[in-house]
Scaffold this motif. Structure first.
Motif, mmCIF file in Angstrom:
data_model
loop_
_atom_site.group_PDB
_atom_site.id
_atom_site.type_symbol
_atom_site.label_atom_id
_atom_site.label_comp_id
_atom_site.label_asym_id
_atom_site.label_seq_id
_atom_site.Cartn_x
_atom_site.Cartn_y
_atom_site.Cartn_z
ATOM 1 N N LYS A 15 39.979 31.425 48.403
ATOM 2 C CA LYS A 15 39.455 32.326 47.368
ATOM 3 C C LYS A 15 38.017 32.041 46.953
ATOM 4 N N ASP A 45 44.179 39.427 43.455
ATOM 5 C CA ASP A 45 43.809 38.933 42.118
ATOM 6 C C ASP A 45 42.296 39.067 41.994
ATOM 7 N N ILE A 46 41.854 39.980 41.164
ATOM 8 C CA ILE A 46 40.428 40.278 41.041
ATOM 9 C C ILE A 46 39.658 39.095 40.439
ATOM 10 N N ASN A 47 40.374 38.119 39.914
ATOM 11 C CA ASN A 47 39.731 36.932 39.348
ATOM 12 C C ASN A 47 39.320 35.916 40.411
ATOM 13 N N TRP A 48 39.795 36.091 41.642
ATOM 14 C CA TRP A 48 39.369 35.194 42.712
ATOM 15 C C TRP A 48 37.885 35.428 42.976
ATOM 16 N N PRO A 49 37.111 34.379 43.189
ATOM 17 C CA PRO A 49 35.671 34.545 43.410
ATOM 18 C C PRO A 49 35.313 35.511 44.546
ATOM 19 N N PHE A 83 46.277 45.668 40.570
ATOM 20 C CA PHE A 83 44.880 45.387 40.916
ATOM 21 C C PHE A 83 44.306 46.483 41.806
#
Length: 131
Positions: A15, A45-49, A83
């Motif tokens: 990620k 997961d949009i929070n993954w870099p 997502f």
């Protein structure tokens, strides 16, 4: 003998693998096409870099991504669907979004318990309003 890299070798490995995403951005469109299903997994997961950059790539393939998104919509991963709907489908042009109308209508009118829990009915209604 010519060595051809496996598609999997081109995808991000973790990620935080933004270097690989930058490399994909520089590839020819026809070389990215086979990577679309694998890239779609990186917006679970949009929070993954890597997710925001992958999303930008996916949005440049509005027609080509449709069957792969439909595959996600056929899965049991309601969190991933959330997502996909919130960050990808809602941003697609109408010509692409309309291809999800049947699914979005079903989710907005008769959501399952899990879909209600993930609030998929709400985002489905919001997307339907843009058609």
């Amino acid at each position: 003998m010519i060595y051809i890299e496996s598609f999997i070798d081109l995808l991000p490995r973790h990620k935080y693998d933004t270097d690989r995403v930058e490399m994909i951005k520089k590839m020819d469109r026809d070389k990215i096409l086979p990577l679309l299903p694998g890239l779609l997994e990186w917006i679970q997961d949009i929070n993954w870099p890597v997710a925001p950059s992958v999303l930008k790539i996916l949005l440049t393939f509005p027609e080509e991504i449709v069957p792969h998104v439909q595959d996600v919509f056929s899965s049991n991963d309601d969190n991933w669907k959330w997502f996909i709907m919130h960050f990808l489908v809602i941003e697609l042009p109408v010509e692409s979004k309309v291809q999800f109308k049947e699914y979005l209508t079903r989710v907005s009118e008769t959501p399952t318990q899990n879909e209600l829990y993930e609030e998929l009915d709400e985002i489905a209604k919001e997307i339907l309003e843009t058609l």
